[in-house]
Write an enzyme that holds these catalytic residues in place. Structure first.
Site, mmCIF file in Angstrom:
data_model
loop_
_atom_site.group_PDB
_atom_site.id
_atom_site.type_symbol
_atom_site.label_atom_id
_atom_site.label_comp_id
_atom_site.label_asym_id
_atom_site.label_seq_id
_atom_site.Cartn_x
_atom_site.Cartn_y
_atom_site.Cartn_z
ATOM 1 C CG HIS B 62 -2.010 -1.143 0.995
ATOM 2 N ND1 HIS B 62 -2.258 -2.099 1.946
ATOM 3 C CD2 HIS B 62 -2.798 -1.468 -0.069
ATOM 4 C CE1 HIS B 62 -3.177 -2.948 1.485
ATOM 5 N NE2 HIS B 62 -3.517 -2.587 0.274
ATOM 6 C CG ASP B 86 -7.067 -4.637 0.770
ATOM 7 O OD1 ASP B 86 -6.524 -3.618 1.228
ATOM 8 O OD2 ASP B 86 -6.794 -5.091 -0.350
ATOM 9 C CD GLU B 106 -13.383 -5.495 -4.709
ATOM 10 O OE1 GLU B 106 -12.203 -5.110 -4.604
ATOM 11 O OE2 GLU B 106 -13.739 -6.531 -5.292
ATOM 12 N N GLY B 138 -15.127 -2.698 -12.584
ATOM 13 C CA GLY B 138 -14.262 -1.553 -12.869
ATOM 14 C C GLY B 138 -14.202 -1.206 -14.346
ATOM 15 C CG ASP B 156 -5.289 -2.591 -4.703
ATOM 16 O OD1 ASP B 156 -4.725 -3.689 -4.819
ATOM 17 O OD2 ASP B 156 -5.549 -2.062 -3.596
ATOM 18 C CB THR B 158 -7.202 -10.531 -8.397
ATOM 19 O OG1 THR B 158 -8.166 -10.287 -9.424
ATOM 20 C CG2 THR B 158 -7.872 -10.361 -7.045
ATOM 21 N N PRO B 163 -12.045 -12.486 -11.964
ATOM 22 C CG PRO B 163 -12.710 -12.109 -9.753
ATOM 23 C CD PRO B 163 -12.191 -13.161 -10.664
#
Lengths: 284, 284
Positions: B62, B86, B106, B138, B156, B158, B163
Site C-alpha cells: 500500500h 481490503d 470493487e 471496474g 489494485d 487480482t 474477475p
C-alpha cells in the site's frame, strides 16, 4: 509420486520446491550436503536443509556480492573469499582480468567437491590459475594472515549457526580490518530484515562492523530462494563510499554481461525501506 | 494438530503459513474469500486461494502503490481505485488532506464486508467522507466515466484471471487514459518478473500501457507474501516522470510516517535488475 523439498523459513513459514531427483546426499564433518534437481530452479544445493544456490537464480546473489565492491574500486587486485564453497563468487571475481589473486577459504571440502560434480554453473572457475583454495576455518585463516594482504574480503557464509558462527564475531571483523589494505572493502551476506530471528543477527553483525570500519552501508537484493526473498548485504570499507565513489565508467567499460547487476541498481540497492533503516539506526 | 495454509506460486513451488484459525470462508458471486489468523503474519485475506493482504506486510504494497504517485504529483485531488476491496489503498490515500474525492470500485462486496469485519487495519478509512464506494465492474465503471474525471487511477487488482481479467485489457487502459486529467497518473500492480507465467502477463500489460501513455515506467518492491517476493508496479502518465518530477520537499513536508516508502526508495524502486530491464525491452 511427488518429491518436495521443504525449507522452514521460520517455525511458521515454509517454502517448498517440487523436485525431480535427489542427486546427492552426504554428511561431512561439518554439515549435511544435498543436491536436488527441479523443474523450476534447475539443480540446487542445500546445507543442513538450508538453500545455498539454485541454477535459476544464483546469479542474483553472486552479481550483488561481487560487482558492487568491484564497481566501487576497480583497482582491487587481491581478493579473499571466506566460504563460498559453491564457487559462484570466485567465478564472478575471475571475470576481472585486473584481479591478480583470489584466495578462497572454505571449511568444508565436501561443498566444493559436490559443487564441482553437480553445480558446474558455479564451480566452473575454481581452477583459474589465480585461484588458491584453502580448506580451512576462515576465522583461523584470517587470524594468521599478514596485515594489509587483501583489497577485498567477501564473507560468503552460511547463517550464524553451525560452521558459519565465528564469521559473525567481533574478533573476525577486527581481523578483516587488519588484513585489508587502506583501500580495502569488506562485503558480507547479511540475512533478511523481514523475519525477526534473522533481523536480530543482521543488526548484531552490523553493529559490530560499524564499530570497526569508518564507512558501513547495507544494501539489498531480491533473492527469491532465500527466506522472504528480501536479502541484505553489508558493505564496509576504510575509504570508499559505495555510492559517492561508484566508478560507473570504469565498470561499464569492461562490458561485463550481467543478469542482475547494473550501474543503476548499484545505487538503488542502497535505498532501503524505512523499516530497515529504522532497524539499523535503533541500536546506534 | 497443525493447520497450514499453502499457496501454489507455480505448479512446482509452494509457500505455506502455519495458521491458528480459519476465521472466515465464503463464496461470493465472483470468488472464494478466506481469512486466516497466524502467528507470523497476523490475519490474512485470500481470494481464490491467493494471498491478498497480511497484517504483517500489507504496508509495503500500500505504501508503494500510493506514495509513489502522490510524491510525484502532490496536487492530485480526485483519485479512483479499481479493486482494492481490503481498503488499504484507500487508507493510504485518505492520509492526504489535499485529496478531495476517492472513488473506489470493487466488483465484490463480500471482499469489502469481510475486510471491515476482520482486517480493520486496512478497511479503517472506508467511511472517510471523501470516499465513495461502488460495487461494480471496474471496466464498465470507467467506460461510463466522463473524460478527465480523475488525477490518479490505481488499479489494485487480482491477477489477470477471473474477475481481474478485464483490468489488463487495451480497452480498459484506453479508458483510463481518457478519464485521466492532463496531469493524470495510472498505477497498477504488475505481477512478478521471476516466474515465467507471471512475467508473461507483466510484459503484456506493459506493452499495452506503453502503446497508450507517453510516459511509462516499472518499479518494484520486496513483498514477501506475493509469489517470489519480487513484485512490480506500473507507473504511466501523460506528463509526469516519477524520477525527474519527484517532489521530495512537498512529500516530506507532509510528515507522513511510513514503514516502507521514503524519498530514497522512491528512486531506488525504479532501478531494476538487468534481467527485468531486458524483459521489458525485448518486445519493443
Amino acid at each position: 509420486m511427488e518429491l518436495w523439498y521443504t525449507e522452514e523459513w521460520t517455525d511458521n513459514v515454509r517454502f517448498s520446491i517440487k523436485t525431480d531427483r535427489h542427486l546427492f546426499s552426504g554428511k561431512s564433518e561439518f554439515q549435511t550436503v544435498d543436491v536436488f534437481e527441479s523443474k523450476e530452479y534447475g539443480r540446487f544445493l542445500t546445507l543442513d536443509g538450508l538453500m545455498m544456490v539454485t541454477e535459476k537464480d544464483e546469479f542474483i546473489y553472486h552479481d550483488m556480492i561481487v560487482h558492487v565492491p568491484m564497481a566501487t574500486n576497480p583497482n582491487i587486485k587481491r581478493a579473499l573469499v571466506i566460504g563460498g564453497g559453491d564457487g559462484g563468487t570466485v567465478r564472478e571475481l575471475s571475470r576481472y582480468s585486473t584481479i591478480e589473486k583470489i584466495d578462497m577459504v572454505e571449511i568444508d571440502k565436501m561443498v566444493v567437491d559436490v559443487s564441482r560434480d553437480y553445480i558446474d554453473i558455479c564451480a566452473c572457475k575454481l581452477d583459474d590459475s589465480r585461484v588458491n583454495l584453502y580448506y580451512e576455518d576462515g576465522v583461523a585463516f584470517i587470524k594468521n594472515s599478514k596485515d594489509k594482504s587483501y583489497d577485498l574480503i567477501i564473507v560468503d557464509s552460511t547463517d550464524p549457526v553451525g560452521p558459519g558462527e565465528g564469521l559473525f564475531s567481533v574478533d573476525f571483523y577486527n581481523d578483516c580490518y587488519r588484513v585489508l589494505s587502506d583501500d580495502g572493502i569488506l562485503v558480507n551476506q547479511n540475512e533478511t530484515p523481514y523475519f525477526e530471528s534473522y533481523a536480530r543477527e543482521m543488526k548484531r553483525a552490523n553493529n559490530k562492523i560499524s564499530s570497526i570500519f569508518p564507512i558501513t552501508k547495507v544494501y539489498q537484493a531480491h533473492i527469491p530462494t532465500y527466506p522472504s526473498g528480501h536479502w541484505l548485504f553489508g558493505f564496509a570499507s576504510k575509504k570508499f563510499d559505495p555510492i559517492k565513489d561508484q566508478n560507473r565508467e570504469a565498470w561499464e567499460s569492461l562490458n561485463l554481461k550481467t543478469k542482475y547487476y547494473n550501474s543503476d541498481i548499484h545505487v538503488g540497492a542502497f535505498m532501503l525501506p524505512q523499516y530497515v533503516k529504522d532497524m539499523l539506526n535503533e541500536d546506534k
